[in-house]
Design an enzyme around this catalytic site. Structure first.
Site, PDB file in Angstrom:
ATOM      1  N   ARG A   1      -7.438   7.667  -6.763  1.00 33.79           N
ATOM      2  CA  ARG A   1      -7.450   6.338  -6.726  1.00 33.79           C
ATOM      3  C   ARG A   1      -7.615   5.190  -7.823  1.00 33.79           C
ATOM      4  O   ARG A   1      -6.680   4.479  -8.158  1.00 33.79           O
ATOM      5  CB  ARG A   1      -8.250   5.842  -5.396  1.00 33.79           C
TER       6      ARG A   1
ATOM      7  N   ASN B   1      -7.625   7.007   0.589  1.00 31.45           N
ATOM      8  CA  ASN B   1      -7.564   8.254   0.819  1.00 31.45           C
ATOM      9  C   ASN B   1      -7.498   8.229   2.446  1.00 31.45           C
ATOM     10  O   ASN B   1      -7.613   7.350   2.931  1.00 31.45           O
ATOM     11  CB  ASN B   1      -9.028   8.563   0.612  1.00 31.45           C
TER      12      ASN B   1
END
Length: 92
Positions: A21, A39
């Site tokens: 990320r 996520n």
């Protein structure tokens, strides 16, 4: 007026716990796109990326490879309507 596109991308493989990320956020800043990355509970990473077609294509190329330590096995891409995102956020 510049055409804007938005893609929802789900990335499969070893993509959680490897800085995916945060690396995506940095790649998005370099590419000049807006959106979000998160996520998901099933172990995948989902990103929405919005910007010019060329910038979004550059992000798709990044997402197909991921950062060092990731192992991408599949990428699902879906066209979604642009919402005007100009910044890129990490969620969850």
């Amino acid at each position: 007026m510049t055409t804007r596109v938005r893609r929802r991308v789900r990335v499969h493989g070893r993509v959680q716990g490897v800085g995916f990320r945060w690396a995506t956020r940095e790649a998005a800043r370099r590419a000049g796109v807006g959106g979000v990355v998160r996520n998901l509970p099933d172990g995948t990473v989902e990103a929405e990326v919005e910007g010019s077609p060329d910038a979004v294509d550059a992000m798709l190329a990044f997402l197909r490879q991921g950062p060092l330590g990731a192992h991408v096995t599949a990428v699902d891409v879906e066209d979604v309507p642009p919402v005007g995102d100009s910044s890129f956020d990490v969620s969850g």
